[in-house]
Design a protein around this motif. Structure first.
Motif, PDB file in Angstrom:
ATOM      1  N   PRO A 195       0.806  -1.239   0.000  1.00  0.00           N
ATOM      2  CA  PRO A 195       0.000   0.000   0.000  1.00  0.00           C
ATOM      3  C   PRO A 195       0.831   1.278   0.000  1.00  0.00           C
ATOM      4  O   PRO A 195       0.324   2.341  -0.366  1.00  0.00           O
ATOM      5  N   LYS A 196       2.083   1.203   0.407  1.00  0.00           N
ATOM      6  CA  LYS A 196       2.921   2.390   0.527  1.00  0.00           C
ATOM      7  C   LYS A 196       3.710   2.686  -0.753  1.00  0.00           C
ATOM      8  O   LYS A 196       4.428   3.680  -0.806  1.00  0.00           O
ATOM      9  N   LEU A 197       3.594   1.820  -1.732  1.00  0.00           N
ATOM     10  CA  LEU A 197       4.410   1.958  -2.938  1.00  0.00           C
ATOM     11  C   LEU A 197       3.723   2.841  -3.976  1.00  0.00           C
ATOM     12  O   LEU A 197       2.503   3.023  -3.969  1.00  0.00           O
ATOM     13  N   SER A 198       4.525   3.370  -4.890  1.00  0.00           N
ATOM     14  CA  SER A 198       3.981   4.105  -6.029  1.00  0.00           C
ATOM     15  C   SER A 198       3.323   3.112  -6.980  1.00  0.00           C
ATOM     16  O   SER A 198       3.459   1.895  -6.829  1.00  0.00           O
ATOM     17  N   ALA A 199       2.621   3.632  -7.977  1.00  0.00           N
ATOM     18  CA  ALA A 199       1.855   2.765  -8.872  1.00  0.00           C
ATOM     19  C   ALA A 199       2.738   1.726  -9.563  1.00  0.00           C
ATOM     20  O   ALA A 199       2.407   0.533  -9.593  1.00  0.00           O
ATOM     21  N   ASP A 200       3.869   2.157 -10.131  1.00  0.00           N
ATOM     22  CA  ASP A 200       4.752   1.228 -10.832  1.00  0.00           C
ATOM     23  C   ASP A 200       5.364   0.215  -9.883  1.00  0.00           C
ATOM     24  O   ASP A 200       5.437  -0.988 -10.179  1.00  0.00           O
ATOM     25  N   GLU A 201       5.846   0.707  -8.727  1.00  0.00           N
ATOM     26  CA  GLU A 201       6.440  -0.195  -7.736  1.00  0.00           C
ATOM     27  C   GLU A 201       5.407  -1.194  -7.216  1.00  0.00           C
ATOM     28  O   GLU A 201       5.719  -2.364  -6.987  1.00  0.00           O
ATOM     29  N   LYS A 202       4.203  -0.680  -7.032  1.00  0.00           N
ATOM     30  CA  LYS A 202       3.138  -1.554  -6.541  1.00  0.00           C
ATOM     31  C   LYS A 202       2.867  -2.681  -7.536  1.00  0.00           C
ATOM     32  O   LYS A 202       2.709  -3.844  -7.147  1.00  0.00           O
ATOM     33  N   LYS A 203       2.829  -2.354  -8.808  1.00  0.00           N
ATOM     34  CA  LYS A 203       2.585  -3.361  -9.834  1.00  0.00           C
ATOM     35  C   LYS A 203       3.661  -4.435  -9.824  1.00  0.00           C
ATOM     36  O   LYS A 203       3.364  -5.632  -9.912  1.00  0.00           O
ATOM     37  N   GLN A 204       4.913  -4.035  -9.714  1.00  0.00           N
ATOM     38  CA  GLN A 204       6.017  -4.995  -9.680  1.00  0.00           C
ATOM     39  C   GLN A 204       5.948  -5.878  -8.446  1.00  0.00           C
ATOM     40  O   GLN A 204       6.170  -7.095  -8.511  1.00  0.00           O
ATOM     41  N   MET A 205       5.627  -5.262  -7.301  1.00  0.00           N
ATOM     42  CA  MET A 205       5.562  -6.024  -6.060  1.00  0.00           C
ATOM     43  C   MET A 205       4.415  -7.026  -6.093  1.00  0.00           C
ATOM     44  O   MET A 205       4.556  -8.166  -5.624  1.00  0.00           O
ATOM     45  N   VAL A 206       3.283  -6.601  -6.631  1.00  0.00           N
ATOM     46  CA  VAL A 206       2.133  -7.504  -6.735  1.00  0.00           C
ATOM     47  C   VAL A 206       2.488  -8.728  -7.587  1.00  0.00           C
ATOM     48  O   VAL A 206       2.151  -9.861  -7.252  1.00  0.00           O
ATOM     49  N   THR A 207       3.169  -8.500  -8.693  1.00  0.00           N
ATOM     50  CA  THR A 207       3.581  -9.611  -9.559  1.00  0.00           C
ATOM     51  C   THR A 207       4.512 -10.570  -8.813  1.00  0.00           C
ATOM     52  O   THR A 207       4.376 -11.803  -8.906  1.00  0.00           O
ATOM     53  N   ALA A 208       5.462 -10.000  -8.050  1.00  0.00           N
ATOM     54  CA  ALA A 208       6.411 -10.826  -7.312  1.00  0.00           C
ATOM     55  C   ALA A 208       5.697 -11.645  -6.243  1.00  0.00           C
ATOM     56  O   ALA A 208       5.978 -12.848  -6.062  1.00  0.00           O
ATOM     57  N   VAL A 209       4.769 -11.013  -5.511  1.00  0.00           N
ATOM     58  CA  VAL A 209       4.052 -11.729  -4.446  1.00  0.00           C
ATOM     59  C   VAL A 209       3.159 -12.811  -5.038  1.00  0.00           C
ATOM     60  O   VAL A 209       3.026 -13.902  -4.471  1.00  0.00           O
ATOM     61  N   ASP A 210       2.538 -12.524  -6.170  1.00  0.00           N
ATOM     62  CA  ASP A 210       1.726 -13.544  -6.856  1.00  0.00           C
ATOM     63  C   ASP A 210       2.548 -14.809  -7.107  1.00  0.00           C
ATOM     64  O   ASP A 210       2.094 -15.927  -6.853  1.00  0.00           O
ATOM     65  N   LYS A 211       3.737 -14.607  -7.629  1.00  0.00           N
ATOM     66  CA  LYS A 211       4.607 -15.732  -7.943  1.00  0.00           C
ATOM     67  C   LYS A 211       5.021 -16.480  -6.669  1.00  0.00           C
ATOM     68  O   LYS A 211       5.040 -17.719  -6.622  1.00  0.00           O
TER      69      LYS A 211
END
Length: 205
Positions: A27-43
């Motif tokens: 929740p604290k990340l910027s839009a781009d960072e959030k997208k990358q983190m979401v992808t990593a956590v999904d994996k």
């Protein structure tokens, strides 16, 4: 306990801790960072599920007298996994500061209540979605049980039908036997009567 289970368990512990930490940051990340983190956590969540599946297989190989302990541990891990997935869903809809400012502009601080309300509404919607998913799984399970019950009932009816046919055939054979016994009895009675008459006639002479 097998060395394989211990290895999987250690890997899962490290992975789940890393997933939990990353979810808290989303929740604290910027839009781009959030997208990358979401992808990593999904994996990582997929990797964690695969580890749990491997651990489940190992538990099945543990002797029955010791299996209950590890089965309880597996239930705890699965509950932890469910919680991580729920937290992950919530974190994905939580607004970062950057997104909040884009939505609310310079008046972001004074509109904090609106933002909180929006988050609560989204969280409520997510909870409802999760409840619907659980209800859907229960309905699916109930349907499967109903199908299996119907199949069992069909099998029982077939067996009863076969048993009825066997009983009917047995009754037919019994009737045939009674008929044959009646005929034999009449023949024997006639033979005895004939012998008696013959003896009587011989005695008369």
């Amino acid at each position: 306990m097998s060395a394989e289970f211990q290895g999987y368990e250690q890997d899962y512990g490290v992975l789940s801790a890393e997933i939990t930490g990353r979810i808290a940051k989303i929740p604290k990340l910027s839009a781009d960072e959030k997208k990358q983190m979401v992808t990593a956590v999904d994996k990582q969540l997929e990797e964690a599920k695969e580890l749990l599946e491997q651990m489940d297989l190992e538990v099945r190989e543990i002797p029955a007298q010791s299996r209950a302990i590890y089965s309880n541990r597996m239930r705890s891990y699965k509950q932890e996994m469910s919680k991580m997935e729920a937290d992950f869903k919530r974190s994905r809809i939580a607004y970062s500061d950057e997104v909040r400012n884009e939505l609310l502009g310079d008046d972001g601080n004074s509109s904090e209540c609106q933002l909180i309300k929006l988050r609560e509404e989204r969280a409520h919607l997510l909870d409802n979605t999760e409840r619907l998913e659980r209800s859907s799984r229960r309905l699916e399970s109930g349907y499967q049980i109903a199908v299996e019950t119907e199949q069992i009932g069909h099998g029982i009816l077939e067996n009863l039908s076969q048993d009825r046919e066997k009983i009917q055939r047995a009754r037919e054979r019994l009737r045939e036997t009674d008929t044959n016994l009646g005929k034999s009895s009449r023949i024997l009675t006639g033979m005895l009567r004939s012998v008696s008459e013959t003896k009587w006639q011989d005695g008369a002479f």
